[in-house]
Design a protein around this motif. Structure first.
Motif, mmCIF file in Angstrom:
data_model
loop_
_atom_site.group_PDB
_atom_site.id
_atom_site.type_symbol
_atom_site.label_atom_id
_atom_site.label_comp_id
_atom_site.label_asym_id
_atom_site.label_seq_id
_atom_site.Cartn_x
_atom_site.Cartn_y
_atom_site.Cartn_z
ATOM 1 N N LEU A 160 -3.671 -6.405 2.822
ATOM 2 C CA LEU A 160 -3.030 -5.306 2.104
ATOM 3 C C LEU A 160 -2.037 -4.513 2.935
ATOM 4 C CD1 LEU A 160 -6.002 -3.924 -0.018
ATOM 5 C CD2 LEU A 160 -4.302 -5.646 -0.616
ATOM 6 N N ALA A 161 -1.878 -4.851 4.203
ATOM 7 C CA ALA A 161 -0.905 -4.137 5.033
ATOM 8 C C ALA A 161 0.494 -4.225 4.436
ATOM 9 C CB ALA A 161 -0.921 -4.695 6.451
ATOM 10 N N LYS A 162 0.824 -5.365 3.843
ATOM 11 C CA LYS A 162 2.154 -5.543 3.252
ATOM 12 C C LYS A 162 2.381 -4.616 2.055
ATOM 13 C CE LYS A 162 0.478 -9.456 0.497
ATOM 14 N NZ LYS A 162 0.509 -10.941 0.343
ATOM 15 N N HIS A 163 1.281 -4.099 1.494
ATOM 16 C CA HIS A 163 1.383 -3.163 0.375
ATOM 17 C C HIS A 163 1.277 -1.705 0.849
ATOM 18 C CE1 HIS A 163 1.216 -6.368 -2.605
ATOM 19 N NE2 HIS A 163 0.141 -6.860 -2.011
ATOM 20 N N ASN A 164 1.297 -1.504 2.156
ATOM 21 C CA ASN A 164 1.161 -0.164 2.739
ATOM 22 C C ASN A 164 -0.177 0.470 2.375
ATOM 23 O OD1 ASN A 164 3.840 -0.150 3.904
ATOM 24 N ND2 ASN A 164 4.619 0.182 1.837
ATOM 25 N N ILE A 165 -1.234 -0.326 2.525
ATOM 26 C CA ILE A 165 -2.604 0.137 2.299
ATOM 27 C C ILE A 165 -3.419 -0.184 3.541
ATOM 28 C CG2 ILE A 165 -4.704 -0.133 0.916
ATOM 29 C CD1 ILE A 165 -2.877 -0.992 -1.425
#
Length: 315
Positions: free
Chosen positions: A228-233
């Motif tokens: 989820l890092a790519k979703h800024n989470i």
């Protein structure tokens, strides 16, 4: 021009042909530089960003650690959705009323975290009452004292249904909600948090399936952090040690029954023998750590399980 020069010119031609379909390097560098400068500007202050107006769901928050987290995050500025089972509705209502008395919004969403449909409804209630979701804290859990060879299939299934599947349901549905909202940014990431335990680092005797469930939470958190890092989470968990709650009352009674120790002495004895800081923890000790993990101070922290145990497990 010699043969070597011709070969080099040909290679350059191929590279130009290949890269001509991509963005010019100058634009890539320019865009990345702008992004880096924006993020740097956002973090140029050492002051914690305000949490006012953000919303959080905390499962199992009618009492104990969950309640302490709810009150601390309300003090930090969060609007709070209180969750527990329907049998604990009265306690949930009291916590929500206390939060409203602090000047923050609060709502109650009764749900069994083992039921994904109920988890979806819980998130829907929070969004309707408090606005877009910013943080999910999968805090609900159970404990059982049992010898490993005495465990039944039902014991194991119930433990994992709540402590692992329940966490998965909350993290998964909350992540989908955060992504659909489209408001998570590098300088304002969405937050997923879950309750692990010191036994997720070092299993305790008489807590075999509880220990296994808390190891599983650590693995889930790492997987969510990567995906989820790519979703800024971001995704992190907190690992309490010996904390004075009803859960530890259950452990006291179970250990006493199997060892003959006075149930009033089990926790104090364990704390004295195991902890560097010679006292039993209180729920507020955990809430302070969760306050950090739910705040802008932890925006560069993900995939971690943070211990709050007075010095039992050292990493």
């Amino acid at each position: 021009m010699n043969c070597s020069s011709l070969r080099f010119a040909g290679r350059v031609g191929m590279w130009r042909s290949h890269w001509s379909t991509l963005r010019p390097l100058s634009k890539v560098i320019s865009t990345d530089l702008v992004n880096r400068r924006a993020i740097k500007a956002a973090y140029s202050s050492l002051s914690r960003q305000s949490s006012k107006g953000k919303s959080v769901i905390i499962t199992g928050s009618s009492r104990g650690i969950g309640k302490a987290i709810a009150l601390r995050l309300a003090a930090d500025g969060y609007d709070v959705c209180i969750n527990d089972l329907s049998v604990n509705q009265a306690a949930c209502d009291k916590v929500a009323e206390e939060i409203r008395g602090m000047g923050r919004k609060a709502c109650v969403a009764l749900a069994d975290v083992t039921n994904r449909d109920q988890v979806k409804e819980m998130i829907g209630t929070s969004v309707r009452e408090l606005g877009p979701l910013h943080t999910m804290i999968a805090n609900a859990g159970i404990v059982q004292v049992q010898h490993v060879l005495e465990l039944s299939d039902e014991d194991f299934q119930r433990m994992f249904a709540i402590n692992v599947f329940g966490v998965q349901n909350c993290l998964s549905e909350a992540a989908k909600q955060l992504i659909s909202q489209g408001n998570c940014r590098p300088d304002r990431p969405g937050k997923l948090l879950a309750a692990s335990s010191i036994v997720g680092f070092r299993a305790f005797p008489l807590l075999p399936h509880y220990s296994a469930s808390k190891w599983a939470v650590r693995g889930l958190i790492q997987a969510y952090a990567m995906e989820l890092a790519k979703h800024n989470i971001t995704a992190n968990s907190y690992a309490p040690g010996i904390i004075d709650t009803m859960m530890w009352d259950i452990i006291d009674a179970g250990v006493s029954k199997r060892t003959g120790l006075d149930p009033n002495e089990v926790t104090e004895k364990m704390a004295h023998e195991m902890m560097a800081i010679d006292r039993v923890g209180v729920p507020e000790d955990v809430a302070k750590l969760v306050s950090f993990l739910a705040s802008s101070d932890s925006d560069f922290v993900t995939g971690q399980t943070q211990l709050v145990d007075g010095g039992i497990v050292f990493t």
